[in-house]
Design an enzyme around this catalytic site. Structure first.
Site, PDB file in Angstrom:
ATOM      1  N   ASN A 116      99.441 103.636  24.361  1.00 37.13           N
ATOM      2  CA  ASN A 116      99.211 105.016  24.208  1.00 37.13           C
ATOM      3  C   ASN A 116      99.780 105.434  23.137  1.00 37.13           C
ATOM      4  O   ASN A 116     100.965 105.155  22.521  1.00 37.13           O
ATOM      5  CB  ASN A 116      99.891 105.644  25.364  1.00 37.13           C
ATOM      6  CG  ASN A 116     101.135 105.975  25.090  1.00 37.13           C
ATOM      7  OD1 ASN A 116     101.659 107.116  24.653  1.00 37.13           O
ATOM      8  ND2 ASN A 116     102.251 105.328  25.493  1.00 37.13           N
ATOM      9  N   PHE A 120     103.385 113.273  22.938  1.00 41.08           N
ATOM     10  CA  PHE A 120     103.965 114.393  23.731  1.00 41.08           C
ATOM     11  C   PHE A 120     102.769 115.550  24.151  1.00 41.08           C
ATOM     12  O   PHE A 120     103.251 116.765  24.042  1.00 41.08           O
ATOM     13  CB  PHE A 120     105.213 115.021  22.900  1.00 41.08           C
ATOM     14  CG  PHE A 120     106.468 114.140  22.852  1.00 41.08           C
ATOM     15  CD1 PHE A 120     106.448 112.937  23.618  1.00 41.08           C
ATOM     16  CD2 PHE A 120     107.417 114.607  22.237  1.00 41.08           C
ATOM     17  CE1 PHE A 120     107.645 112.044  23.813  1.00 41.08           C
ATOM     18  CE2 PHE A 120     108.593 113.846  22.185  1.00 41.08           C
ATOM     19  CZ  PHE A 120     108.494 112.487  22.774  1.00 41.08           C
ATOM     20  N   SER A 185     110.140 107.812  21.711  1.00 46.67           N
ATOM     21  CA  SER A 185     108.650 107.644  21.551  1.00 46.67           C
ATOM     22  C   SER A 185     108.324 107.300  19.992  1.00 46.67           C
ATOM     23  O   SER A 185     108.609 107.962  19.156  1.00 46.67           O
ATOM     24  CB  SER A 185     108.008 108.814  21.992  1.00 46.67           C
ATOM     25  OG  SER A 185     106.424 108.719  21.668  1.00 46.67           O
ATOM     26  N   ASN A 187     105.131 107.643  18.957  1.00 48.20           N
ATOM     27  CA  ASN A 187     104.045 108.469  18.809  1.00 48.20           C
ATOM     28  C   ASN A 187     104.179 110.144  18.177  1.00 48.20           C
ATOM     29  O   ASN A 187     103.345 110.868  18.040  1.00 48.20           O
ATOM     30  CB  ASN A 187     103.236 108.663  20.183  1.00 48.20           C
ATOM     31  CG  ASN A 187     102.864 107.125  20.703  1.00 48.20           C
ATOM     32  OD1 ASN A 187     102.540 106.436  19.833  1.00 48.20           O
ATOM     33  ND2 ASN A 187     103.190 107.015  21.976  1.00 48.20           N
ATOM     34  N   THR A 188     105.381 110.597  17.919  1.00 52.57           N
ATOM     35  CA  THR A 188     105.571 111.702  16.972  1.00 52.57           C
ATOM     36  C   THR A 188     106.373 111.181  15.655  1.00 52.57           C
ATOM     37  O   THR A 188     107.439 110.684  15.849  1.00 52.57           O
ATOM     38  CB  THR A 188     106.763 112.560  18.091  1.00 52.57           C
ATOM     39  OG1 THR A 188     105.850 112.758  19.264  1.00 52.57           O
ATOM     40  CG2 THR A 188     106.984 113.584  17.252  1.00 52.57           C
ATOM     41  N   LYS A 223     117.217 107.856  26.436  1.00 50.01           N
ATOM     42  CA  LYS A 223     115.915 106.765  26.567  1.00 50.01           C
ATOM     43  C   LYS A 223     115.904 106.278  25.223  1.00 50.01           C
ATOM     44  O   LYS A 223     115.552 106.919  24.253  1.00 50.01           O
ATOM     45  CB  LYS A 223     114.590 107.233  26.877  1.00 50.01           C
ATOM     46  CG  LYS A 223     113.565 106.395  27.209  1.00 50.01           C
ATOM     47  CD  LYS A 223     112.616 106.807  28.132  1.00 50.01           C
ATOM     48  CE  LYS A 223     111.576 105.899  28.566  1.00 50.01           C
ATOM     49  NZ  LYS A 223     110.410 106.362  29.600  1.00 50.01           N
ATOM     50  N   ASN A 252     111.876 102.301  26.557  1.00 48.95           N
ATOM     51  CA  ASN A 252     110.686 103.192  26.087  1.00 48.95           C
ATOM     52  C   ASN A 252     109.500 102.039  25.735  1.00 48.95           C
ATOM     53  O   ASN A 252     109.805 100.804  25.860  1.00 48.95           O
ATOM     54  CB  ASN A 252     110.783 104.033  24.829  1.00 48.95           C
ATOM     55  CG  ASN A 252     110.161 105.231  25.173  1.00 48.95           C
ATOM     56  OD1 ASN A 252     108.692 105.256  25.550  1.00 48.95           O
ATOM     57  ND2 ASN A 252     110.274 106.551  24.772  1.00 48.95           N
TER      58      ASN A 252
END
Length: 345
Positions: A116, A120, A185, A187-188, A223, A252
């Site tokens: 993915n 967010f 994460s 993805n940011t 996390k 994560n």
């Protein structure tokens, strides 16, 4: 039936669209008289032996739903009927944001995995709080705990990130049982830089200042990514000790693509599912042994069977969370883990 029929049908369609369709389906079916009881009979395992006492909270069983599934706190009541001991909402940010451009969610069926790059996507913390203000009495009566996973908006530069986390912390405080700080994460943009020792210590200390101003503080967990080196994990142990946060969630998603078979392995984003199982367990074991069990660990990553969950617990995890395994294996997985734990008690 789930794996043979339902999953086969759902996996024929775009994963993000199926996610929203499944939400609507579960919500609709749960409103039909009698179906809530049917779900509970099928999946719920009630036994005092499953209870876990951690950081001042009583978890009715050690199997939770990881953040990312119910980002906006839209389905936590209905999902509680599947037998989870706790459900983590989020990641939530101060302002609503659409996330990254679609397509951004990919199945790797050959690897029992998902990639993915959602970014967010959520409706903002204020909207989520409005839903959390009205939890069903049955949810609280059954003792299902709610965790709040918090992050920063994409447009917020790292030097201002603390403010974003503080906004989410203040807004959610009265409506969740524990907090999770998400700086891991992939993805940011630049988010993982906040895992470095100095900025992470500063962030967690700022949240603890707010926390200790309350009449009764709430647990704060961190996390972390599975891609940290042992030296970085040593830093995490030091940071937990210095900031006095309550525990760690390991781990994560990963940016590694080692050993994958699916053609979708070329997609950018965080990988979850079976390929993450081994590394996640390694991180749990390292943290547990190196810290001498100084803090609780929630194990997540690659749990697709009761045996996978037991392996995490034996490595040093106190609780476990499901995400990709829940999608691939269905809600029976929750029951099978709890039954396996009872078989060992």
């Amino acid at each position: 039936m789930y794996k043979a029929i339902i999953r086969s049908i759902l996996f024929c369609f775009d994963p993000e669209k199926v996610h929203h369709f499944t939400f609507s389906l579960i919500r609709t079916i749960s409103k039909i008289p009698g179906f809530k009881s049917i779900f509970q009979k099928l999946y719920l395992v009630e036994d005092k032996k499953l209870e876990r006492e951690l950081f001042g909270l009583t978890f009715k069983n050690p199997v939770g739903l990881a953040a990312g599934f119910d980002k906006d706190a839209k389905l936590f009541n209905e999902l509680s009927n599947f037998g989870f001991g706790f459900i983590e909402i989020g990641t939530l940010t101060p302002k609503p944001q659409e996330g990254n451009p679609k397509k951004r969610l990919f199945r790797l069926k050959e690897d029992s995995a998902i990639i993915n790059r959602m970014g967010f996507n959520n409706g903002g913390v204020v909207e989520a709080v409005e839903r959390l203000k009205k939890p069903s009495t049955s949810l609280r009566a059954r003792g299902v705990l709610i965790g709040g996973n918090i992050g920063k908006n994409k447009i917020t530069p790292n030097e201002n990130a603390i403010k974003d986390y503080e906004i989410c912390f203040k807004a959610l405080f009265d409506y969740v049982d524990y907090f999770v700080v998400n700086v891991s994460s992939p993805n940011t943009p630049n988010l993982r830089a906040l895992q470095d020792k100095e900025p992470l210590t500063e962030l967690l200390k700022a949240l603890q200042v707010l926390n200790f101003q309350k009449t009764k503080s709430k647990p704060i967990l961190l996390k972390i990514a599975p891609d940290l080196t042992n030296e970085q994990l040593d830093d995490i142990i030091d940071i937990v000790k210095e900031t006095k946060i309550d525990g760690v969630i390991a781990t994560n998603t990963t940016i590694s693509r080692e050993g994958l078979l699916s053609p979708n392995k070329v997609e950018i984003g965080g990988l979850s599912g079976k390929p993450l199982a081994s590394r996640s367990t390694e991180v749990i074991k390292y943290l547990s042994q190196k810290s001498r069990k100084a803090f609780p660990i929630i194990g997540v990553g690659g749990i697709h069977s009761a045996e996978d969950a037991l392996e995490k617990l034996e490595a040093g995890a106190d609780l476990v969370q499901l995400y990709t395994g829940f999608i691939y294996e269905g809600p029976r997985l929750i029951r099978s883990i709890n039954q396996a734990l009872l078989g060992r008690s």
